[in-house]
Motif scaffolding. Structure first.
Motif, short mmCIF file in Angstrom:
data_model
loop_
_atom_site.label_atom_id
_atom_site.label_comp_id
_atom_site.label_asym_id
_atom_site.label_seq_id
_atom_site.Cartn_x
_atom_site.Cartn_y
_atom_site.Cartn_z
N VAL A 108 -13.94 27.66 13.46
CA VAL A 108 -14.86 28.05 12.73
C VAL A 108 -13.86 28.26 11.23
O VAL A 108 -13.09 28.89 10.89
CB VAL A 108 -15.32 29.55 12.72
N PRO A 109 -14.39 27.11 10.19
CA PRO A 109 -13.46 27.21 9.09
C PRO A 109 -13.87 28.27 8.03
O PRO A 109 -14.76 29.13 8.14
CB PRO A 109 -14.47 25.72 8.39
N LYS A 110 -12.98 28.33 7.23
CA LYS A 110 -12.70 29.40 6.16
C LYS A 110 -13.93 29.36 5.19
O LYS A 110 -14.55 30.40 4.99
CB LYS A 110 -11.22 29.59 5.70
N ASP A 111 -14.17 28.32 4.67
CA ASP A 111 -15.16 28.21 3.74
C ASP A 111 -16.53 27.43 4.04
O ASP A 111 -16.41 26.03 3.83
CB ASP A 111 -14.55 27.57 2.47
N GLU A 141 -13.62 21.81 22.75
CA GLU A 141 -14.49 23.05 22.27
C GLU A 141 -15.34 23.48 23.33
O GLU A 141 -15.94 24.50 22.83
CB GLU A 141 -15.39 22.57 21.07
N ILE A 142 -15.45 22.66 24.28
CA ILE A 142 -16.78 23.21 25.11
C ILE A 142 -16.14 24.19 26.21
O ILE A 142 -16.82 24.96 26.77
CB ILE A 142 -16.98 21.78 26.32
N LEU A 143 -14.82 24.86 26.07
CA LEU A 143 -14.36 25.81 26.74
C LEU A 143 -14.59 27.13 25.82
O LEU A 143 -14.48 28.23 26.49
CB LEU A 143 -12.85 25.78 26.85
N PHE A 144 -15.04 26.84 24.46
CA PHE A 144 -15.32 28.06 23.67
C PHE A 144 -16.83 28.20 23.14
O PHE A 144 -16.97 29.07 22.85
CB PHE A 144 -14.63 27.71 22.38
N ASP A 181 -20.12 8.25 3.38
CA ASP A 181 -20.54 9.06 4.64
C ASP A 181 -20.08 10.40 4.18
O ASP A 181 -19.05 10.62 4.64
CB ASP A 181 -20.46 8.73 5.85
N SER A 182 -20.90 11.25 3.70
CA SER A 182 -20.50 12.68 3.18
C SER A 182 -20.03 13.51 4.41
O SER A 182 -19.16 14.32 4.25
CB SER A 182 -21.25 13.50 2.37
N LYS A 183 -20.64 13.14 5.38
CA LYS A 183 -20.43 13.84 6.90
C LYS A 183 -18.97 13.73 7.30
O LYS A 183 -18.32 14.76 7.71
CB LYS A 183 -21.33 13.40 7.97
N GLN A 184 -18.33 12.42 6.93
CA GLN A 184 -17.28 12.27 7.50
C GLN A 184 -16.19 13.02 6.62
O GLN A 184 -14.95 13.46 7.06
CB GLN A 184 -16.65 10.77 7.42
N LEU A 185 -16.55 13.02 5.16
CA LEU A 185 -15.54 13.77 4.29
C LEU A 185 -15.40 15.23 4.86
O LEU A 185 -14.35 15.84 4.68
CB LEU A 185 -15.98 13.72 2.80
N HIS A 186 -16.65 15.89 5.01
CA HIS A 186 -16.65 17.14 5.62
C HIS A 186 -15.55 17.38 6.79
O HIS A 186 -15.21 18.58 7.08
CB HIS A 186 -18.04 17.81 5.74
N HIS A 187 -15.84 16.51 7.70
CA HIS A 187 -15.01 16.42 8.82
C HIS A 187 -13.56 16.48 8.48
O HIS A 187 -12.76 17.27 9.17
CB HIS A 187 -15.26 15.45 9.71
N ASN A 239 -21.14 24.71 16.96
CA ASN A 239 -19.85 25.48 17.25
C ASN A 239 -18.84 25.85 16.25
O ASN A 239 -18.13 26.73 16.52
CB ASN A 239 -18.97 24.56 18.28
N TYR A 240 -19.13 25.24 15.16
CA TYR A 240 -18.27 25.49 14.06
C TYR A 240 -18.85 26.31 12.92
O TYR A 240 -18.37 26.32 11.67
CB TYR A 240 -17.54 24.24 13.36
#
Length: 275
Positions: free
Chosen positions: A197-200, A102-105, A169-175, A39-40
């Motif tokens: 949707v993030p800029k970068d 987010e489920i609405l989008f 946990d790199s996933k948490q940093l990206h979050h 979704n992102y």
């Protein structure tokens, strides 16, 4: 896992729906919705598909005052389906949590035709719903950021191998970085849909896949968390933002009631058929 292309995402959502239908009668399923990285636009080769299933209560569940469904079903491939009673789901929208709104989008969804007209009404007003209470939204984003910041180095059993290998946990940093991007743009007045949707995107994918060593990742997390706290503190000083949209509240209550009415009418009709 190979990279999941958009058509494969919808295929996976359909598989989730079919599996969920083993646990719930179709007439009680409002719909199933993709949640998470797709979704992102932040999916990677390691991303799986997770969904939320919205269900209505049965006549017996209401009559016997049973607790609304709110559980996570883990599939054999370790993908998740969150089972959520529509009463809880629509009330959760008021709390303005990103993971639910987010489920609405999402474009990846399957809606039961019985409830489609009502759900479409919610989607039509999704931006208003996502701005039901801006103060709550900002607070919710800060709360999510705190969770991600804490989880980055916390030794959860499911993350033991990752922490042994990378130290975090790199996933948490990206979050955490994604939430800051979302928060900054949200309070600047961008639409919720655009903020999702993030800029970068490419940079965040690199972070997610382990771009940084532990010490550098920790420094980035500390800096980002501090900035999020400052943004939130500054924004929530103004009490004018702590107001709820009464029209949205009425819409959510109407949608909840209408979907439950449809569900109960179907249950009563079934009972009459079987005497």
């Amino acid at each position: 896992m190979s990279f999941i292309y958009p058509d494969a995402v919808m295929y996976a959502v359909t598989e989730h729906y079919l599996e969920a239908a083993e646990y719930f009668d179709n007439k009680h399923i409002v719909g199933i919705f993709l949640q998470g990285s797709q979704n992102y636009h932040l999916e990677t080769a390691l991303s799986d598909v997770d969904t939320k299933l919205v269900v209505t209560p049965t006549l017996d569940e209401i009559a016997y005052n049973k607790a609304p469904h709110s559980t996570t079903h883990v599939r054999a491939n370790n993908e998740h389906i969150d089972f959520k009673d529509v009463r809880l789901m629509l009330d959760t929208f008021k709390k303005q949590n990103l993971n639910f709104l987010e489920i609405l989008f999402t474009p990846y969804r399957i809606i039961n035709p019985m409830y489609e007209t009502i759900w479409d009404e919610l989607v039509e007003h999704r931006e208003e719903i996502a701005h039901y209470n801006i103060y709550f939204s900002v607070k919710a984003m800060k709360g999510m950021a705190c969770e991600k910041y804490y989880a980055m180095e916390h030794n959860y059993p499911s993350k033991e191998e990752i922490l042994k290998q990378y130290g975090y946990d790199s996933k948490q940093l990206h979050h955490l970085l994604r939430i800051k991007d979302f928060l900054t743009r949200y309070i600047a007045g961008e639409s919720y849909e655009k903020c999702m949707v993030p800029k970068d995107i490419e940079y965040l994918k690199e972070v997610k896949l382990g771009k940084y060593e532990l010490l550098e990742a920790r420094a980035i997390a500390d800096k980002t968390m501090k900035e999020i706290e400052e943004i939130c503190e500054d924004f929530t000083k103004d009490s004018m933002w702590n107001t709820s949209n009464k029209e949205v509240e009425e819409l959510l209550n109407w949608a909840k009631a209408e979907m439950i009415k449809i569900s109960l009418k179907n249950d009563l009709s079934e009972e009459e058929k079987h005497g």
